[in-house]
Write a protein that holds these residues in place. Structure first.
Motif, mmCIF file in Angstrom:
data_model
loop_
_atom_site.group_PDB
_atom_site.id
_atom_site.type_symbol
_atom_site.label_atom_id
_atom_site.label_comp_id
_atom_site.label_asym_id
_atom_site.label_seq_id
_atom_site.Cartn_x
_atom_site.Cartn_y
_atom_site.Cartn_z
ATOM 1 N N THR A 1 0.834 -1.198 0.000
ATOM 2 C CA THR A 1 0.000 0.000 0.000
ATOM 3 C C THR A 1 0.871 1.250 0.000
ATOM 4 N N LEU A 2 0.590 2.154 -0.902
ATOM 5 C CA LEU A 2 1.311 3.424 -0.891
ATOM 6 C C LEU A 2 0.798 4.292 0.255
ATOM 7 N N ALA A 3 1.705 4.955 0.929
ATOM 8 C CA ALA A 3 1.326 5.829 2.040
ATOM 9 C C ALA A 3 0.320 6.881 1.577
ATOM 10 N N ALA A 4 0.534 7.435 0.401
ATOM 11 C CA ALA A 4 -0.349 8.488 -0.116
ATOM 12 C C ALA A 4 -1.792 8.012 -0.268
ATOM 13 N N SER A 5 -1.999 6.710 -0.414
ATOM 14 C CA SER A 5 -3.358 6.195 -0.626
ATOM 15 C C SER A 5 -4.211 6.197 0.633
ATOM 16 N N VAL A 6 -3.613 6.449 1.786
ATOM 17 C CA VAL A 6 -4.394 6.473 3.029
ATOM 18 C C VAL A 6 -4.681 7.902 3.495
ATOM 19 N N ALA A 7 -4.456 8.863 2.630
ATOM 20 C CA ALA A 7 -4.742 10.258 2.973
ATOM 21 C C ALA A 7 -6.201 10.403 3.395
ATOM 22 N N GLY A 8 -6.394 11.074 4.519
ATOM 23 C CA GLY A 8 -7.740 11.326 5.020
ATOM 24 C C GLY A 8 -8.391 10.137 5.702
ATOM 25 N N ARG A 9 -7.657 9.069 5.887
ATOM 26 C CA ARG A 9 -8.230 7.847 6.457
ATOM 27 C C ARG A 9 -7.699 7.597 7.862
ATOM 28 N N LYS A 10 -8.294 6.624 8.526
ATOM 29 C CA LYS A 10 -7.892 6.227 9.877
ATOM 30 C C LYS A 10 -7.021 4.982 9.773
ATOM 31 N N VAL A 11 -5.795 5.062 10.284
ATOM 32 C CA VAL A 11 -4.847 3.960 10.245
ATOM 33 C C VAL A 11 -4.511 3.568 11.681
ATOM 34 N N ASN A 12 -4.575 2.256 11.946
ATOM 35 C CA ASN A 12 -4.208 1.756 13.274
ATOM 36 C C ASN A 12 -3.167 0.662 13.146
ATOM 37 N N THR A 13 -2.161 0.750 14.001
ATOM 38 C CA THR A 13 -1.112 -0.255 14.082
ATOM 39 C C THR A 13 -1.228 -0.961 15.433
ATOM 40 N N VAL A 14 -0.414 -1.953 15.649
ATOM 41 C CA VAL A 14 -0.446 -2.702 16.902
ATOM 42 C C VAL A 14 -0.189 -1.782 18.100
ATOM 43 N N GLU A 15 0.522 -0.687 17.877
ATOM 44 C CA GLU A 15 0.787 0.254 18.974
ATOM 45 C C GLU A 15 -0.473 0.951 19.476
ATOM 46 N N SER A 16 -1.549 0.909 18.706
ATOM 47 C CA SER A 16 -2.790 1.591 19.105
ATOM 48 C C SER A 16 -3.617 0.782 20.094
ATOM 49 N N LEU A 17 -3.262 -0.468 20.292
ATOM 50 C CA LEU A 17 -4.078 -1.351 21.122
ATOM 51 C C LEU A 17 -3.768 -1.182 22.601
ATOM 52 N N GLY A 18 -4.720 -1.618 23.410
ATOM 53 C CA GLY A 18 -4.561 -1.507 24.855
ATOM 54 C C GLY A 18 -4.871 -0.096 25.318
ATOM 55 N N GLN A 19 -5.277 0.001 26.568
ATOM 56 C CA GLN A 19 -5.611 1.306 27.137
ATOM 57 C C GLN A 19 -5.112 1.372 28.573
ATOM 58 N N ASP A 20 -4.611 2.514 28.939
ATOM 59 C CA ASP A 20 -4.159 2.749 30.312
ATOM 60 C C ASP A 20 -3.210 1.663 30.817
ATOM 61 N N GLY A 21 -2.310 1.231 29.953
ATOM 62 C CA GLY A 21 -1.334 0.227 30.344
ATOM 63 C C GLY A 21 -1.859 -1.197 30.384
ATOM 64 N N GLN A 22 -3.110 -1.397 29.977
ATOM 65 C CA GLN A 22 -3.709 -2.733 29.960
ATOM 66 C C GLN A 22 -3.716 -3.284 28.542
ATOM 67 N N LEU A 23 -3.463 -4.568 28.411
ATOM 68 C CA LEU A 23 -3.495 -5.203 27.101
ATOM 69 C C LEU A 23 -4.922 -5.281 26.581
ATOM 70 N N SER A 24 -5.051 -5.223 25.263
ATOM 71 C CA SER A 24 -6.359 -5.429 24.641
ATOM 72 C C SER A 24 -6.714 -6.913 24.753
ATOM 73 N N ALA A 25 -7.949 -7.260 24.408
ATOM 74 C CA ALA A 25 -8.388 -8.654 24.476
ATOM 75 C C ALA A 25 -7.517 -9.550 23.604
ATOM 76 N N VAL A 26 -7.216 -9.099 22.397
ATOM 77 C CA VAL A 26 -6.407 -9.924 21.492
ATOM 78 C C VAL A 26 -4.975 -10.037 22.010
ATOM 79 N N GLN A 27 -4.411 -8.962 22.480
ATOM 80 C CA GLN A 27 -3.066 -9.032 23.056
ATOM 81 C C GLN A 27 -3.036 -9.999 24.234
ATOM 82 N N ARG A 28 -4.027 -9.909 25.101
ATOM 83 C CA ARG A 28 -4.105 -10.834 26.237
ATOM 84 C C ARG A 28 -4.248 -12.275 25.761
ATOM 85 N N GLY A 29 -5.087 -12.474 24.746
ATOM 86 C CA GLY A 29 -5.268 -13.821 24.212
ATOM 87 C C GLY A 29 -3.956 -14.414 23.731
#
Length: 160
Positions: free
Chosen positions: A63-91
């Motif tokens: 995927t070209l970076a330019a093709s995601v202009a104006g869109r929402k992108v999430n990576t593994v770093e976006s998961l978990g909240q307040d120092g807690q693992l997400s459900a999938v990370q915990r799994g």
């Protein structure tokens, strides 16, 4: 040529100047400094570079970076909240869904996309959703168990 890339990356607005031919994988790792997304085959065959674009799994090495202009992108770093693992990370952690761990971020992001669209998947639906991801260390049994466990946690209110 270069252009300004405006997007929402891991719930934060970003604006960066990027070359027209920059791959999204390279943007994430080299420009944004998010190294959780891995380079595997560089040809869209292994799934190690899977991220979410507008909550859909995407291979960032194709995927070209330019093709995601104006869109929402999430990576593994976006998961978990307040120092807690997400459900999938915990799994993946509690059910030993990873061996060496190199492919794990891609599997986790594909699993998150699945659980966001289907909170109670069958084994066949899990296999189908993860069919684009390859692990060379395991027989996938623990990965499927990890996703099923994550689905049960998600059913208890833990974000995928």
């Amino acid at each position: 040529m270069a252009r300004l890339l405006e997007l929402v990356l891991n719930d934060r607005k970003r604006v960066d100047a990027v070359p027209d031919n920059l791959l999204l994988l390279d943007y994430l790792r080299e420009v944004a400094g998010l190294t959780g997304t891995k380079t595997g085959c560089d040809g869209g065959e292994c799934g190690a570079c899977t991220i979410l674009v507008d909550d859909k799994p995407v291979l960032s090495c194709l995927t070209l970076a330019a093709s995601v202009a104006g869109r929402k992108v999430n990576t593994v770093e976006s998961l978990g909240q307040d120092g807690q693992l997400s459900a999938v990370q915990r799994g993946f952690h509690e059910k030993l869904g990873s061996q060496c761990g190199y492919c794990t971020p891609g599997f986790i992001m594909a699993s998150v996309a699945l659980l966001r669209s289907n909170p109670n998947p069958t084994d066949d639906e899990i296999l189908d959703a993860l069919g684009g991801n390859i692990c060379r260390c395991t027989g996938y049994v623990k990965i499927i168990e990890a996703v099923k466990y994550a689905a049960s946690l998600h059913g208890q209110g833990v974000a995928p």
